[in-house]
Design a protein around this motif. Structure first.
Motif, PDB file in Angstrom:
ATOM      1  N   GLY A  48       0.610  -1.100  -0.047  1.00  0.00           N
ATOM      2  CA  GLY A  48      -0.135  -0.095  -0.143  1.00  0.00           C
ATOM      3  C   GLY A  48       0.903   1.294   0.072  1.00  0.00           C
ATOM      4  N   PHE A  49       1.890   1.185   0.804  1.00  0.00           N
ATOM      5  CA  PHE A  49       2.758   2.439   1.105  1.00  0.00           C
ATOM      6  C   PHE A  49       3.609   2.603  -0.458  1.00  0.00           C
ATOM      7  N   THR A  50       4.337   1.504  -0.680  1.00  0.00           N
ATOM      8  CA  THR A  50       5.123   1.385  -1.523  1.00  0.00           C
ATOM      9  C   THR A  50       4.886   1.327  -3.058  1.00  0.00           C
ATOM     10  N   GLN A  51       3.401   0.947  -3.068  1.00  0.00           N
ATOM     11  CA  GLN A  51       2.876   0.699  -4.583  1.00  0.00           C
ATOM     12  C   GLN A  51       1.826   1.607  -4.776  1.00  0.00           C
ATOM     13  N   HIS A  52       0.680   1.068  -3.963  1.00  0.00           N
ATOM     14  CA  HIS A  52      -0.754   1.734  -4.634  1.00  0.00           C
ATOM     15  C   HIS A  52      -0.833   3.163  -4.129  1.00  0.00           C
ATOM     16  N   PHE A  53      -0.459   3.467  -3.054  1.00  0.00           N
ATOM     17  CA  PHE A  53      -0.658   4.990  -2.725  1.00  0.00           C
ATOM     18  C   PHE A  53       0.391   5.937  -3.412  1.00  0.00           C
ATOM     19  N   GLN A  54       1.658   5.485  -3.424  1.00  0.00           N
ATOM     20  CA  GLN A  54       2.728   6.078  -4.090  1.00  0.00           C
ATOM     21  C   GLN A  54       2.343   6.294  -5.375  1.00  0.00           C
ATOM     22  N   LEU A  55       1.924   5.381  -6.284  1.00  0.00           N
ATOM     23  CA  LEU A  55       1.644   5.310  -7.600  1.00  0.00           C
ATOM     24  C   LEU A  55       0.439   6.133  -7.876  1.00  0.00           C
ATOM     25  N   PHE A  56      -0.532   6.140  -6.919  1.00  0.00           N
ATOM     26  CA  PHE A  56      -1.749   6.991  -7.176  1.00  0.00           C
ATOM     27  C   PHE A  56      -1.292   8.516  -7.180  1.00  0.00           C
ATOM     28  N   ASP A  57      -0.480   8.804  -6.074  1.00  0.00           N
ATOM     29  CA  ASP A  57      -0.123  10.079  -6.100  1.00  0.00           C
ATOM     30  C   ASP A  57       0.767  10.446  -7.119  1.00  0.00           C
ATOM     31  N   GLU A  58       1.700   9.886  -7.690  1.00  0.00           N
ATOM     32  CA  GLU A  58       2.430  10.380  -8.767  1.00  0.00           C
ATOM     33  C   GLU A  58       1.703  10.156 -10.155  1.00  0.00           C
ATOM     34  N   ALA A 469      -3.480  -2.853  12.350  1.00  0.00           N
ATOM     35  CA  ALA A 469      -2.100  -2.415  12.884  1.00  0.00           C
ATOM     36  C   ALA A 469      -0.973  -2.611  11.659  1.00  0.00           C
ATOM     37  N   ASP A 470      -1.392  -3.139  10.653  1.00  0.00           N
ATOM     38  CA  ASP A 470      -0.464  -3.246   9.520  1.00  0.00           C
ATOM     39  C   ASP A 470      -0.400  -2.273   8.606  1.00  0.00           C
ATOM     40  N   THR A 471      -1.084  -1.060   8.754  1.00  0.00           N
ATOM     41  CA  THR A 471      -1.355   0.141   7.925  1.00  0.00           C
ATOM     42  C   THR A 471      -0.471   1.277   8.506  1.00  0.00           C
ATOM     43  N   ILE A 472      -0.370   2.056   7.491  1.00  0.00           N
ATOM     44  CA  ILE A 472       0.484   3.515   7.994  1.00  0.00           C
ATOM     45  C   ILE A 472      -0.619   4.280   8.700  1.00  0.00           C
ATOM     46  N   GLU A 473      -0.096   5.079   9.770  1.00  0.00           N
ATOM     47  CA  GLU A 473      -0.741   5.772  10.308  1.00  0.00           C
ATOM     48  C   GLU A 473      -1.459   6.768   9.385  1.00  0.00           C
ATOM     49  N   LEU A 474      -2.854   7.233   9.672  1.00  0.00           N
ATOM     50  CA  LEU A 474      -3.374   8.089   8.851  1.00  0.00           C
ATOM     51  C   LEU A 474      -2.940   9.537   8.753  1.00  0.00           C
ATOM     52  N   ASN A 475      -2.694   9.917   7.446  1.00  0.00           N
ATOM     53  CA  ASN A 475      -2.413  11.282   7.269  1.00  0.00           C
ATOM     54  C   ASN A 475      -0.756  11.497   7.501  1.00  0.00           C
ATOM     55  N   THR A 476       0.199  10.259   7.362  1.00  0.00           N
ATOM     56  CA  THR A 476       1.432  10.455   7.652  1.00  0.00           C
ATOM     57  C   THR A 476       2.190  10.099   6.331  1.00  0.00           C
ATOM     58  N   SER A 477       1.688   9.465   5.243  1.00  0.00           N
ATOM     59  CA  SER A 477       2.383   8.936   4.466  1.00  0.00           C
ATOM     60  C   SER A 477       3.279   9.973   3.380  1.00  0.00           C
ATOM     61  N   MET A 478       2.525  11.054   3.262  1.00  0.00           N
ATOM     62  CA  MET A 478       3.168  12.157   2.554  1.00  0.00           C
ATOM     63  C   MET A 478       4.468  12.530   3.001  1.00  0.00           C
ATOM     64  N   ASP A 479       4.518  12.712   4.467  1.00  0.00           N
ATOM     65  CA  ASP A 479       5.821  12.805   5.158  1.00  0.00           C
ATOM     66  C   ASP A 479       6.515  11.822   5.041  1.00  0.00           C
ATOM     67  N   TYR A 481       7.180   9.756   2.649  1.00  0.00           N
ATOM     68  CA  TYR A 481       7.986   9.831   1.425  1.00  0.00           C
ATOM     69  C   TYR A 481       8.957  10.880   1.314  1.00  0.00           C
ATOM     70  N   GLU A 482       8.511  12.184   1.855  1.00  0.00           N
ATOM     71  CA  GLU A 482       9.413  13.361   1.864  1.00  0.00           C
ATOM     72  C   GLU A 482      10.731  13.146   2.804  1.00  0.00           C
ATOM     73  N   ASN A 483      10.444  12.317   3.840  1.00  0.00           N
ATOM     74  CA  ASN A 483      11.568  12.320   5.004  1.00  0.00           C
ATOM     75  C   ASN A 483      12.381  10.881   4.748  1.00  0.00           C
ATOM     76  N   LEU A 484      12.247  10.445   3.801  1.00  0.00           N
ATOM     77  CA  LEU A 484      12.711   9.099   3.366  1.00  0.00           C
ATOM     78  C   LEU A 484      14.462   9.131   3.754  1.00  0.00           C
ATOM     79  N   PHE A 485      14.980  10.122   3.267  1.00  0.00           N
ATOM     80  CA  PHE A 485      16.328  10.550   3.214  1.00  0.00           C
ATOM     81  C   PHE A 485      16.827  11.596   4.288  1.00  0.00           C
ATOM     82  N   GLY A 486      15.854  11.710   5.051  1.00  0.00           N
ATOM     83  CA  GLY A 486      15.951  12.999   6.107  1.00  0.00           C
ATOM     84  C   GLY A 486      16.208  14.262   5.541  1.00  0.00           C
ATOM     85  N   GLY A 487      15.886  14.737   4.251  1.00  0.00           N
ATOM     86  CA  GLY A 487      16.064  15.909   3.427  1.00  0.00           C
ATOM     87  C   GLY A 487      17.349  15.873   2.864  1.00  0.00           C
TER      88      GLY A 487
END
Length: 909
Positions: A48-58, A469-479, A481-487
């Motif tokens: 969900g995090f690495t495919q579905h929402f990521q590709l939906f967003d892009e 329990a195996d889902t990403i916390e609501l409204n945190t996914s974009m952050d 992605y943004e902070n994957l490499f700590g900026g």
């Protein structure tokens, strides 16, 4: 609207659709308000995090760019090593009509729109069902019951948070069956053609399943309507269906054709499933029974049905209703579930993931509506049989409740089942007024709705399966992605052509380079370039997986990173020890966790000329380190025909390290030893072998590698009724570095391939430590035919000189865009231009204005034979089947119009 005096007597009307929509919204509000308030989301931590929402967003960003006049990029350098956009996004987003509604929302509401559109898909499941059963003159009440059972079936509630596009076939299938029904009844075939086109565009994987399923439906319905005696009638009906099917496929060709080509050339297992296709193991069949009325599945065999389905199936069986379309289809699909061959067939002759089972709730819902309408024909013996069925399942679930300490999870469906039974028993023994019977109908439908709602809560919440329990916390996914490499990506230079890598410890980095618009290598998609996979397999990259060929920093192999233009590596500071030698840290963050940016001066350019070659067959005979050495001096070609460069003269040699293996760990035992072959029994998790290196101090300043060949594993003490779990994990430890690699289980059909060898980079040693460890996480018998340790000397000056030599022969790039690369190169002698452009048929090249043929270079990439002198080179990319597909789609549209005109003329006569 819901409580109506004519609940079972009036047909399905607009009021039915309105009532369904209102109750759907209220049910979702009740079930999901707590879910979201608890911090849950529909974004699964894995895909969900690495495919579905990521590709939906892009993809929404891409479409919004198209609407702004930016055009549609057919190639994208941020998808792995670079990939065709249609192929990459087609499996997930391009054909999903609901995704396009996302363009109506600003980027700040991207996650909100993703969730909202999942609810819209769920809502459309019921709308599609009601549209179908209306053709069969189902009543208002029966339609509502079936719609609730189908909409909130386990396949839907499970995939709402796991694979949202898996909901689509539940929308398409009723409409496809309705299209077949209309053709068989000599009505218009327009709906069928349109739905074939939509389902083919939406997802080719499910289109295959849908085709088989509506073909079976067509055979069943034809037999019911006409029998099979009239050959002429059969030929006419089949011909009409075939014509409209072909028209539908033609309509879809603009997307369907590129996707099929991408699939046929994708990275995937070439062998069939490594299991017995005649019969499942016993645990599967027991799970089929256990999972019927609780939200679980086994090999994607759908569970979590309404307990009312038990009533409906017994009703069909005892009243000889199996001759109805629902009864017959359930018999056929039930047979398919019994044998893995059918599951494999429905999965494209791959592993028997029974994802076709989404059709079972459809026909059970239809049958349940029929039972609701005709329950007055229920006899005492049928009612008694239903009671016995409830008793059996009550006992099964009572045992399970105490065994798993999950009481509400098992009690709720059975309690609702008994309530339904008592209502039917009361109704059968009493002479009731029509108004009371109507209220019982309403109560039964309400109990079914409550059953489906509580099934969803049992799946999501802690008292049940706790899948929230195996889902990403609501409204945190974009952050995230943004902070994957700590900026730290902000320190990377712009307007230069280079790739960015990660280390072997960065397994969480998959498709996120897309978000940052960086050229990396890590990718995680269902359709991935098959030539890149061949390259990864040929190089024996330990990190290789079927749909993730170049991942995890390619096991931190220094030369492999240089070859593929990895100039920078981004990772957390704790992973610094895993950086390949020569990558120096140039930036550190002060945040917690801290991140680093490292750079090397030894990476090869994006494209450069080589003077030597080696044929693929000869290359394959080398060991992985020799292969890396050859690739620094020559290009690997499939054939030498028409090539004006000489074969490589000297194959680089690599030194082997003498070693001794210590089996003294009490948690393991050496069972057999023949020359170099070892058979080891691991008795406890964590057992390890010690490998002592002789004269280790001589290898200071070297990279060490270990090669395990002829690997085989057999678990011990597997119960006879359980499948044999062939998965295992091996960890390699040296000088404080630790790397774990996994052999997946043969039942994990999406990822399974047999790792016969493991070639692992142990890293650079400054001191020459004389001991390394191989640790086994799983108990069982391990066979290892051969263990080899290699030492490769590292000279950073030599590395830089080699890179300088490549840069001196590099393509001078003046234009670097998604679909176009321009550059010049000057040559005194003929050569081969070696690029790191993945080998795809859509790439073309012009040299000095003249079209030239490209060749397959270094197994996974594009090469170009060069003449002496100056060459102005232009690489261009267009999907090779997009134009053909567009023409075929226009042809399909024309044929559809012609067929419709002919049909109208015939109907007017």
């Amino acid at each position: 609207m819901f409580i109506d005096k004519e609940f079972l007597n009036k047909p399905i009307t607009k009021q039915t659709f309105m009532t369904y929509s209102l109750v759907f919204c209220l049910t979702c509000l009740v079930v999901y308000s707590v879910y979201f308030l608890s911090g849950g989301s529909f974004i699964w931590q894995s895909d969900g995090f690495t495919q579905h929402f990521q590709l939906f967003d892009e993809y929404v960003n891409i479409i919004q760019g198209v609407l702004r006049g930016n055009g549609f990029p057919q190639w994208d350098w941020s998808i792995g090593a670079g990939a065709d956009t249609i192929t990459a996004y087609g499996y997930y987003a391009i054909g999903d009509p609901f995704v396009y509604l996302g363009v109506l929302f600003p980027e700040s509401l991207r996650e909100f729109s993703f969730h909202l559109l999942i609810f819209v898909r769920m809502w459309c499941v019921g709308l599609s069902y009601l549209t179908f059963v209306r053709k069969f003159k189902a009543s208002h009440g029966a339609g509502l019951m079936g719609a609730f059972m189908y909409t909130f079936s386990f396949f839907v509630i499970y995939n709402a948070k796991r694979h949202p596009f898996f909901i689509l076939p539940l929308i398409w299938y009723p409409l496809l069956c309705l299209g077949v029904e209309k053709i068989l009844r000599k009505e218009s075939g327009l709906l069928f053609s349109v739905m074939v086109a939509i389902s083919a565009i939406a997802n080719f994987y499910f289109f295959y399943k849908l085709t088989v399923l509506f073909f079976i439906y067509g055979i069943v319905r034809y037999g019911m309507l006409y029998k099979f005696g009239n050959v002429k009638q059969l030929a006419i009906s089949f011909g009409r269906c075939l014509v409209h099917y072909i028209i539908g496929v033609l309509l879809s060709a603009v997307i369907f054709l590129p996707m099929i080509d991408g699939f046929l050339n994708a990275s995937r297992g070439t062998d069939g499933p490594a299991i017995n296709l005649l019969v499942y193991h016993l645990s599967y069949y027991t799970a089929l029974i256990h999972n019927l009325f609780v939200p679980e599945s086994y090999l994607w065999t759908v569970g979590g049905l309404s307990i009312f389905a038990l009533f409906s199936v017994i009703f069909l069986w005892k009243t000889k209703q199996e001759k109805t379309v629902s009864g017959t289809m359930l018999l056929i699909l039930g047979l398919f579930l019994m044998f893995p061959f059918f599951g494999s067939f429905m999965n494209g002759m791959s592993g028997p993931y029974n994802r076709f089972s989404f059709a079972i709730p459809f026909f059970l819902s239809f049958a349940s509506g029929q039972f609701l309408e005709e329950r007055n024909t229920l006899q005492v013996k049928e009612l008694q049989l239903i009671k016995y069925g409830l008793i059996v399942f009550s006992l099964i679930y009572a045992i399970s409740a105490f065994t798993h300490n999950m009481y509400l999870y098992y009690v709720i469906p059975m309690a609702l089942g008994w309530l339904m039974w008592f209502l039917l028993a009361y109704e059968s023994k009493t002479d009731l007024k029509a108004e009371t019977i109507n209220w019982i109908s309403v109560a039964l439908v309400s109990l079914v709705l409550l059953n489906m709602a509580t099934n969803a809560m049992s799946l999501y919440f802690p008292y049940g399966r706790h899948s929230i329990a195996d889902t990403i916390e609501l409204n945190t996914s974009m952050d995230r992605y943004e902070n994957l490499f700590g900026g730290m990506q902000g320190f990377l230079p712009e307007e230069e052509v280079y790739r960015v890598g990660v280390t072997s410890q960065d397994n969480h980095t998959r498709n996120q380079f897309i978000y940052h618009d960086l050229m990396g290598l890590s990718t995680y998609l269902s359709i991935t370039n098959g030539y890149l996979a061949e390259f990864a397999e040929e190089m024996e990259l330990a990190s290789y997986q079927i749909i993730q060929p170049l991942r995890n920093g390619m096991d931190d192999r220094r030369i492999a990173n240089h070859l593929l233009n990895i100039e920078y590596i981004l990772t957390e500071e704790v992973n610094e020890a895993y950086l390949p030698q020569g990558y120096e840290v140039i930036h550190r963050s002060t945040e917690d966790p801290a991140f680093i940016v490292s750079q090397t001066e030894a990476s090869f350019p994006f494209a450069y000329a080589e003077d030597s070659m080696i044929l693929r067959d000869d290359f394959s005979d080398l060991n992985p380190i020799e292969k890396e050495g050859v690739l620094t001096q020559a290009v690997v070609l499939e054939t030498s025909e028409g090539i004006q460069v000489e074969s490589i003269e000297n194959i680089p040699q690599v030194e082997t390290v003498a070693h001794q293996i210590d089996y003294s760990d009490l948690a393991l035992q050496l069972v057999e030893e023949h020359t170099e072959e070892h058979t080891i029994e691991v008795k406890e998790s964590g057992a390890r072998l010690s490998v002592s290196l002789e004269n280790a101090n001589e290898f200071a300043g070297h990279e060490l590698f270990i090669h395990l060949e002829g690997l085989n594993y057999e678990p011990v003490d597997t119960p006879f009724y359980m499948p044999t779990d062939t998965s295992y994990n091996i960890r390699f430890m040296y000088e404080g570095r630790s790397k774990k690699f996994r052999q997946s289980d043969k039942y994990s059909f999406s990822t399974y391939f047999h790792r016969e060898n493991m070639f692992v980079n142990l890293g650079h040693t400054d001191t020459g430590t004389d001991e390394l460890f191989i640790q086994f996480q799983d108990t069982g018998h391990y066979q290892i035919d051969k263990v080899t340790v290699y030492a490769l000397p590292v000279d950073e000056l030599t590395d830089r000189e080699l890179a300088d030599e490549k840069r001196a022969n590099a393509l001078d790039i003046s234009v670097f865009e998604n679909e176009r690369i321009e550059g010049t190169i000057q040559r005194e002698d003929p050569g081969i231009l070696v690029t790191t452009i993945p080998y795809e048929k859509g790439w073309t090249v012009a040299v000095n204005g003249e079209e030239r043929e490209l060749v397959q270079a270094n197994i996974g990439f594009i090469g170009l034979p060069l003449d002496s002198g100056s060459s102005e080179i232009i690489f261009s990319y267009k999907n090779p089947y997009l134009k053909t597909g567009s023409i075929l789609s226009l042809l399909g549209l024309l044929l559809l119009g012609v067929v419709q005109v002919i049909s109208k003329k015939r109907s007017n006569h």
